[in-house]
Design an enzyme around this catalytic site. Sequence first.
Site, PDB file in Angstrom:
ATOM      1  N   LYS A  35       0.833  -1.205   0.000  1.00  0.00           N
ATOM      2  CA  LYS A  35       0.000   0.000   0.000  1.00  0.00           C
ATOM      3  C   LYS A  35       0.874   1.263   0.000  1.00  0.00           C
ATOM      4  O   LYS A  35       2.064   1.185   0.318  1.00  0.00           O
ATOM      5  CB  LYS A  35      -0.934  -0.023   1.207  1.00  0.00           C
ATOM      6  CG  LYS A  35      -0.232  -0.115   2.540  1.00  0.00           C
ATOM      7  CD  LYS A  35      -1.202  -0.565   3.631  1.00  0.00           C
ATOM      8  CE  LYS A  35      -0.523  -0.571   4.982  1.00  0.00           C
ATOM      9  NZ  LYS A  35      -1.274  -1.349   5.978  1.00  0.00           N
ATOM     10  N   ARG A 130     -11.012  -0.953  14.173  1.00  0.00           N
ATOM     11  CA  ARG A 130     -10.677   0.041  13.162  1.00  0.00           C
ATOM     12  C   ARG A 130     -11.496  -0.257  11.909  1.00  0.00           C
ATOM     13  O   ARG A 130     -12.339   0.513  11.509  1.00  0.00           O
ATOM     14  CB  ARG A 130      -9.170  -0.014  12.885  1.00  0.00           C
ATOM     15  CG  ARG A 130      -8.681   1.040  11.936  1.00  0.00           C
ATOM     16  CD  ARG A 130      -7.202   0.927  11.658  1.00  0.00           C
ATOM     17  NE  ARG A 130      -6.842  -0.311  10.979  1.00  0.00           N
ATOM     18  CZ  ARG A 130      -5.655  -0.538  10.410  1.00  0.00           C
ATOM     19  NH1 ARG A 130      -4.701   0.379  10.470  1.00  0.00           N
ATOM     20  NH2 ARG A 130      -5.406  -1.669   9.791  1.00  0.00           N
ATOM     21  N   TYR A 245      18.067  28.048  12.376  1.00  0.00           N
ATOM     22  CA  TYR A 245      16.900  28.664  13.012  1.00  0.00           C
ATOM     23  C   TYR A 245      16.935  28.461  14.524  1.00  0.00           C
ATOM     24  O   TYR A 245      17.246  27.370  15.013  1.00  0.00           O
ATOM     25  CB  TYR A 245      15.615  28.016  12.498  1.00  0.00           C
ATOM     26  CG  TYR A 245      15.193  28.493  11.126  1.00  0.00           C
ATOM     27  CD1 TYR A 245      14.911  29.840  10.895  1.00  0.00           C
ATOM     28  CD2 TYR A 245      15.055  27.593  10.085  1.00  0.00           C
ATOM     29  CE1 TYR A 245      14.502  30.271   9.645  1.00  0.00           C
ATOM     30  CE2 TYR A 245      14.640  28.007   8.830  1.00  0.00           C
ATOM     31  CZ  TYR A 245      14.373  29.352   8.618  1.00  0.00           C
ATOM     32  OH  TYR A 245      13.964  29.777   7.390  1.00  0.00           O
ATOM     33  N   MET A 294      13.426  23.630   5.896  1.00  0.00           N
ATOM     34  CA  MET A 294      12.595  23.043   4.842  1.00  0.00           C
ATOM     35  C   MET A 294      13.426  22.322   3.787  1.00  0.00           C
ATOM     36  O   MET A 294      13.098  21.206   3.379  1.00  0.00           O
ATOM     37  CB  MET A 294      11.713  24.116   4.194  1.00  0.00           C
ATOM     38  CG  MET A 294      10.660  23.525   3.266  1.00  0.00           C
ATOM     39  SD  MET A 294       9.663  24.763   2.422  1.00  0.00           S
ATOM     40  CE  MET A 294       8.734  25.481   3.764  1.00  0.00           C
TER      41      MET A 294
END
Length: 351
Positions: A35, A130, A245, A294
Amino acid sequence: MARAKLTVDLTAIRRNWRALDALSGCDTETAAVLKANSYGLGITRTAPALAAEGAKTFFVALADEGAELREILGIKPKIYILSGLLPGDEKLCRDYDLTPCLNSVDQIRRMAAAIPGHTSALQIDSGMNRLGLEPADLTEATDHIAKIRADLLLSHLACADEPSHPQNRSQLQVFKTVARDFPDLRRSLAATGGILLGSDFHHNLTRPGIGLFGGAPFSDGLPVVSLSLPVIQVREVEEGESVGYGATWTAPETRQVATISAGYADGLLRTAGNGQVSLYAGDTPCPMVGRISMDLITVDVTGLETVPSHLEILNEHQTVDDLANAAGTIGYEFLTSLGDRYERNYKESQQ
Ligand SMILES: *Cc1c(COP(=O)(O)O)cnc(C)c1O
């Protein structure tokens, strides 16, 4: 242009399938669960490799994935759809010979009405809550079940990665009890974790996914993915200067810091940048410093005689599970997050 390269070792995938297959008896068939584009690694190349190794039965999540897989593998293999028969999928299931794993009374009814002659599977809930039919659903749908051509009874374990979890045995018990009412159906309960729980869990068909790709809980699996990232510059950072950052890392003395072209937009989860991860120059680890941004990562390469054009973040020293652990997640999420900006290569060594 220097690009990040993701390499998938098809031979390792084949060996992992064979090793998982060897854990169950010869009466148990081993399928392959592919999958989400083969856990993010690319179904176009991984599926034929597994078929060549001997896999005859495949599972995907969605009918669209099944149609794609049918075009790749041709008419022979059996393809099951784990989400069952979703409204509107009847034609795809018929045209591409896909076998839905029916998981509600509604789906059974729709199957009986739309494509009754087509094969299907019954997916029962043995305790995960589920997907799957409850005992009451099976009773309610008895008449419709008589009209469809089911060939498999399956269920899924919620805690198979924890061998001592009592829910494994309780789900097994529920599964066996329900199976008594369907003596003609083949049975399937185990995914990768269930295979490792032993023969009580194997039944007729096992459904490994993550283990094929070298992920936990199959600790004997061979690593399948390597990821090599281009160095785009190297700078000297003086003692007391910070990097990245939030200025979370400060050089304790003069250091050489390489900037690497890849980041969380490529699936290198930002939470992995907490000081546990290294990038590798061959066998030499170079610690990641500062936050993952990023498109960029910064790495302390002080001490390397020459900085290579690429550093590896996934290799035989640092696996998908190591990165997942550093990021506080699981290998499944790390693999399926790997983005599409990588140049993808597939390698196959001589058997
Ligand atoms: C994903 C999935 C599998 C494969 O599980 P792994 O843990 O990756 O081996 C098997 N069966 C079902 C129903 C699944 O959803």
